[in-house]
Design an enzyme around this catalytic site. Structure first.
Site, PDB file in Angstrom:
ATOM      1  N   ASP A   1       5.564   2.640   4.360  1.00 26.67           N
ATOM      2  CA  ASP A   1       5.900   2.249   2.679  1.00 26.67           C
ATOM      3  C   ASP A   1       6.052   3.742   1.681  1.00 26.67           C
ATOM      4  O   ASP A   1       6.692   2.929   0.684  1.00 26.67           O
ATOM      5  CB  ASP A   1       5.101   1.672   2.292  1.00 26.67           C
ATOM      6  CG  ASP A   1       4.868   0.327   3.024  1.00 26.67           C
ATOM      7  OD1 ASP A   1       5.846  -0.040   4.046  1.00 26.67           O
ATOM      8  OD2 ASP A   1       4.517  -0.953   2.647  1.00 26.67           O
TER       9      ASP A   1
ATOM     10  N   HIS B   1      12.885  -4.020   0.574  1.00 33.64           N
ATOM     11  CA  HIS B   1      11.957  -3.721   1.597  1.00 33.64           C
ATOM     12  C   HIS B   1      12.243  -2.817   2.977  1.00 33.64           C
ATOM     13  O   HIS B   1      13.006  -1.458   2.435  1.00 33.64           O
ATOM     14  CB  HIS B   1      10.525  -4.128   1.642  1.00 33.64           C
ATOM     15  CG  HIS B   1       9.771  -2.999   1.825  1.00 33.64           C
ATOM     16  ND1 HIS B   1       8.947  -1.847   0.873  1.00 33.64           N
ATOM     17  CD2 HIS B   1       8.321  -3.045   3.154  1.00 33.64           C
ATOM     18  CE1 HIS B   1       8.209  -1.902   1.581  1.00 33.64           C
ATOM     19  NE2 HIS B   1       8.430  -1.801   2.815  1.00 33.64           N
TER      20      HIS B   1
ATOM     21  N   HIS C   1       0.896  -0.777   0.310  1.00 38.63           N
ATOM     22  CA  HIS C   1       0.397  -0.079   0.211  1.00 38.63           C
ATOM     23  C   HIS C   1       1.064   1.402   0.313  1.00 38.63           C
ATOM     24  O   HIS C   1       2.384   1.063  -0.030  1.00 38.63           O
ATOM     25  CB  HIS C   1      -0.874   0.105   1.660  1.00 38.63           C
ATOM     26  CG  HIS C   1      -0.508   0.079   2.479  1.00 38.63           C
ATOM     27  ND1 HIS C   1       0.491   0.761   3.245  1.00 38.63           N
ATOM     28  CD2 HIS C   1       0.007  -1.020   3.524  1.00 38.63           C
ATOM     29  CE1 HIS C   1       1.141   0.099   4.468  1.00 38.63           C
ATOM     30  NE2 HIS C   1       0.914  -0.886   4.299  1.00 38.63           N
TER      31      HIS C   1
ATOM     32  N   GLY D   1       6.688   1.963   9.237  1.00 37.86           N
ATOM     33  CA  GLY D   1       4.836   3.103   9.527  1.00 37.86           C
ATOM     34  C   GLY D   1       4.872   2.610  11.707  1.00 37.86           C
ATOM     35  O   GLY D   1       3.892   3.638  11.196  1.00 37.86           O
TER      36      GLY D   1
END
Length: 559
Positions: free
Chosen positions: A326, A126, A11, A298
């Site tokens: 993100d 990531h 997202h 987050g």
């Protein structure tokens, strides 16, 4: 060298552009497509790239697709495959679909750029992208880096070490040990959307953490320098026999009134999260004994926990970027590829959040005309807006380049008088149409902030509305609209050098009222923050906003 960074895996879809190591643009897809988070976090859509955000980055820099030398995507499918465990999903086909869609990412990028990218397309781990998004804007030449979120490829938390242009992973806490997922589960359990963590943070101030402390300790076990999550107790998707209802009782229906029990659960979750993050802070300080800490992911949007980390004294300075979630990995992926491909270091210390589109007076007037409205031209927008705010008006302030990150920081903001006790309810009910328990933040002139708040040493990240500070006891009655139930405020420090237009407005309000701050909330109404003049006009017309300033163009409700 032109490097485009992309986040699209879960997202907060976003794109960012580095030109010769300088960050020139970054924007979230939701601001263009008007869909919150850009898209749903579905296993079936990691190949849906943020095309509008990409187009803006290229247009802003005067580039075409042919000018892009490298494309960086902030997720590594190969790392996922090596770390994935079959018990993560109730239905193993979900992972099959996820990996198949990830396998399409490169082909979609080839189509978008109208050529075979081949070796110029890069999958970036990531959490490395998260780490880079915090480290390079920090300006530190070496730092410990902590990333805490839902999940990367497999990790919920990662400890890393950065020296010069090199970032090395030190340790990971892999699924199910995810604080971000814990918040998603409790959000849904309490009747909110899974990404409504900000609502739980606000609700927690009304609760007593002791009431459900034992139950949260069964879900989130915290040691002196580590934490562990019991997926069965908290009821993750992978749980065969979830125990959350036996521990906390039946879940709240989304349409039911909030009860004290709900606030107590939120408070216990906040307490457990702060304890777990502080355990990681102590752990990384032992493993990477540097002076500076960068924090991303987050969970780094949790302003209560952030202030505990900052005031703990474990590190002399803590940096959190304006977009630690993100979306920020688009920036970090581009930085990571730059460091891998270039001998020169990227620009350091450029932490500005003002990286999105700006609009000319001609574009603004064209939007006003299209809407069939009549505008006036203000000779001094900052003074005129400050006068309206002091008179009790709600003012939309649309200036310069749009912010990157989830918080409005003075360029796409709704502003109001912090002295009015009724202003929070007016904003929640008439304008933003949200829950009454949710607080509003003050934007305060940095040079006067210590007169009103217990801040301690100022950091660059104080400019991004990422820390909760106590309001000085004798002044609480003067600014009730920004005072949360626990006596704190999630403040934004505004320096003249960082945002001269917004600082001028605060200065005018200070001269008029003796109060060096205004209420600042995002310019939206149950939607993403406005991006264009047309978005601003639509939200202005459907909400209880009294005036809209776009550069020096002014619209009023009476007009």
């Amino acid at each position: 060298m032109n490097i485009l960074g992309i986040n699209a895996v879960y997202h907060d879809s976003a794109a960012a552009l580095l030109v010769d190591g300088v960050l020139v643009a970054a924007v979230e897809e939701e601001r263009f497509n008007r869909i919150k988070y850009g898209k749903l976090p579905d296993v079936d859509n990691p190949h849906q790239l943020p095309e509008r955000a990409i187009r803006f980055c290229l247009d802003h820099a005067g580039l075409t697709a042919d000018d892009i030398d490298h494309v960086a995507y902030s997720f590594d499918p190969r790392l996922r495959q090596t770390r994935y465990r079959a018990e993560w999903w109730p239905d193993p086909r979900a992972e099959e679909v996820f990996l198949l869609r990830l396998g399409q990412v490169r082909g979609v990028a080839d189509e978008l750029f109208r050529r075979k990218l081949r070796q110029t397309f890069h999958f970036v781990p990531h959490h490395l992208a998260h780490a880079a998004s915090a480290y390079f804007p920090s300006g530190f030449d070496r730092a410990a880096i902590l990333t805490v979120d839902g999940i990367g490829e497999a990790a919920g938390s990662t400890l890393a070490k950065a020296v010069g242009t090199r970032i090395d992973q030190v340790e990971t806490f892999e699924y199910p040990h995810s604080l971000g997922f814990a918040w998603e589960v409790i959000c849904a359990y309490l009747g909110f959307a899974v990404f409504d963590a900000s609502k739980l943070m606000g609700l927690a101030a009304y609760g007593n953490p002791k009431t459900f402390r034992r139950q949260l300790q069964e879900m989130i076990h915290v040691g002196e320098q580590d934490y562990a999550i019991d997926p069965e107790a908290i009821g993750f998707l992978s749980a065969r026999e979830p125990r959350i209802e036996s521990l906390l009782g039946p879940p709240r229906d989304p349409d039911a009134e909030l009860q004290q029990r709900d606030a107590d659960i939120a408070a216990a979750l906040q307490e457990a999260t702060s304890a777990a993050v502080m355990a990681l802070v102590r752990r990384i300080k032992r493993k990477v004994p540097f002076d500076h800490l960068c924090f991303a992911g987050g969970v780094a949007l949790n302003c209560v926990t952030n202030d505990l980390v900052r005031q703990s004294g474990e590190f002399s300075d803590v940096f959190i970027p304006s977009a630690p979630h993100d979306a920020g990995t688009a920036i970090g992926a581009a930085y990571a590829v730059h460091c891998a491909k270039q001998k020169t270091a990227p620009e350091r210390g450029n932490a500005t959040p003002y990286l999105g589109p700006a609009f000319s007076r001609r574009e603004i007037l064209a939007a006003v005309k299209t809407a069939g409205l009549t505008a006036s031209i203000s000779k001094n927008p900052a003074r005129d807006a400050a006068e309206m705010i002091a008179a009790g008006k709600i003012v939309a302030w649309f200036q310069g380049r749009m912010e990157f990150g989830p918080r409005a920081l003075g360029n796409r903001s709704l502003l109001a008088d912090p002295r009015r006790p009724d202003m929070r309810n007016i904003l929640n009910q008439m304008v933003e149409h949200r829950e009454d328990f949710r607080p509003f933040a003050p934007s305060v002139m940095a040079e006067h902030a210590d007169e009103w708040f217990e801040i301690g040493a100022h950091t660059k990240s104080h400019e991004f509305m990422l820390f909760a500070s106590a309001v000085k006891a004798g002044l609480r009655d003067r600014i009730p609209a920004v005072l949360h139930h626990d006596g704190t405020a999630r403040l934004q420090l505004v320096r003249r050098e960082s945002n001269p237009r917004f600082h001028e407005l605060l200065s005018c309000f200070h001269q008029r009222t003796g109060v060096p701050m205004v209420v600042n909330t995002s310019f939206n109404d149950s939607e993403p923050i406005v991006c264009t003049p047309a978005d601003a006009i639509v939200t202005f017309r459907k909400s209880g906003i009294d005036a809209l300033f776009m550069e020096n163009v002014c619209l009023t409700a009476e007009g």
